[in-house]
Design a protein around this motif. Structure first.
Motif, mmCIF file in Angstrom:
data_model
loop_
_atom_site.group_PDB
_atom_site.id
_atom_site.type_symbol
_atom_site.label_atom_id
_atom_site.label_comp_id
_atom_site.label_asym_id
_atom_site.label_seq_id
_atom_site.Cartn_x
_atom_site.Cartn_y
_atom_site.Cartn_z
ATOM 1 N N CYS A 1 -15.347 -9.616 8.976
ATOM 2 C CA CYS A 1 -16.451 -8.647 8.947
ATOM 3 C C CYS A 1 -17.770 -9.266 9.437
ATOM 4 N N TYR B 1 -20.707 -9.232 8.366
ATOM 5 C CA TYR B 1 -21.937 -8.451 8.232
ATOM 6 C C TYR B 1 -23.021 -9.243 7.495
ATOM 7 N N CYS B 2 -22.620 -10.104 6.565
ATOM 8 C CA CYS B 2 -23.588 -10.789 5.689
ATOM 9 C C CYS B 2 -24.017 -12.161 6.215
#
Ligand code: SF4
Ligand code: SF4
Length: 334
Positions: free
Chosen positions: A20, A22-23
């Motif tokens: 992912c 995203y962070c």
């Protein structure tokens, strides 16, 4: 296969996060994760100790519960972190008991030492215990200087040895040769990151506590604890941290191991409280009993330090040293 269930879960989450990403701007955990394709136990313990539980990646995550992926990075890393403290603790036998009953053990240790000093002084000379003593050597009327120095010197050395053994075990677990702990560039970079409280703000917005609104209150109380040696600062700092902790979203914390967190901060608070009371009442008959209580609390603070929240600061600094080192090896400027 990992050594514990929580490391299995941490591996699952890091694999989801690595897809992912995203962070990646929130803290050091995600860039460190992105440098790897697979995670050893040591890598996961390293991530757990890089994390400072700001909660931002839980609030921001589109895969957090009730999503079926059930991604909760702060809580998983908090449990892994607490288990890592227990695994590295020296002697290991003490860490399990402390994790379960940290506050009770700390208070019993403080009262035992205070009781011993009180009883010793009372048996020796009641007048000394309850008398009024003034002047520079007043405290030594209750306990001779050499006895005090020997008692606290031994407690201090014990704490340093236990902490050093823990750091050694951590450094080995994350796969680094012990000599690398002396790399000046990484030590300095980690010192700057720790000193600036870099990564302690959830990517710039602040920590998430009782709800999803970020706040900088933990960032404010922490330097009060670290930077104000004595006086009101050491009362306000621990009290603020305890208050913030009690308000934390239960989804983010490791509820089973509150003893480790709370014991150190409470003993720090009690050290300041008894110290302030002692200063205010030093010219009264309360000085003797208060001094016995204060010495008991300080003794307990020292000997329980290697098993409580205090070690997070040490392991986190060591994790930042490794992070600085691998960032430089990967060709990043910081
Ligand atoms: S915590 Fe959630 S949003 Fe953040 S990187 Fe992991 S999966 Fe993605
Ligand atoms: S809780 Fe905060 S420090 Fe921990 S991994 Fe998430 S964003 Fe990073």
């Amino acid at each position: 296969m990992h050594g514990t269930k929580i490391l299995e879960e941490a591996d699952r989450l890091m694999t989801v996060c690595n897809s992912c990403r995203y962070c990646e701007g929130l803290c050091a955990v995600f860039p460190a994760m992105e440098m790897r394709r697979a995670f050893s136990d040591g890598d996961l313990n390293y991530f757990a100790n890089l994390c400072h539980a700001c909660g931002a990646c839980y609030t921001d995550c589109q895969f957090s519960p009730p999503h079926e992926f059930n991604v909760n990075v702060p809580k998983t890393l908090a449990i892994a972190r607490a288990e890592s403290y227990a695994a590295y603790a020296w002697p290991r036998a003490l860490s399990g008991a402390f994790a379960r009953n940290g506050l009770t053990i700390s208070i019993i240790a403080a009262l035992s030492v205070a009781g011993f000093i009180f009883g010793f002084a009372a048996l020796n000379d009641r007048q000394v215990l309850l008398g009024i003593h003034t002047g520079p050597g007043a405290f030594y009327a209750l306990m001779p200087h050499n006895a005090m120095a020997a008692l606290f010197g031994a407690a201090f050395i014990y704490a340093i040895v236990a902490l050093a053994m823990g750091v050694r075990a951590f450094w080995r677990d994350i796969g680094e040769p012990i000599g690398m702990l002396a790399d000046p560039g990484s030590l300095w970079q980690a010192m700057k990151d720790a000193g600036q409280l870099r990564y302690l703000d959830g990517g710039g917005v602040g920590c998430v506590n009782e709800d999803e609104r970020p706040t900088d209150r933990r960032k404010i109380y922490l330097p009060v604890v670290l930077g104000t040696l004595g006086g009101a600062g050491l009362l306000i700092g621990p009290a603020g941290l305890l208050a913030e902790r009690s308000k934390r979203d239960p989804a983010l914390v490791d509820e089973k191991r509150t003893g480790m967190d709370v014991a150190f901060i409470t003993m720090l608070f009690l050290t300041s409280l008894t110290g302030m009371a002692l200063l205010l009442l030093r010219d009264t008959p309360a000085m003797g009993p208060l001094l016995a209580l204060h010495l008991g609390v300080v003794f307990s603070l020292f000997i329980t330090m290697p098993y409580g929240k205090f070690v997070h600061g040490i392991y986190r600094y060591v994790a930042l040293v490794r992070y600085a080192k691998e960032r430089r090896q990967a060709g990043h400027t910081v």
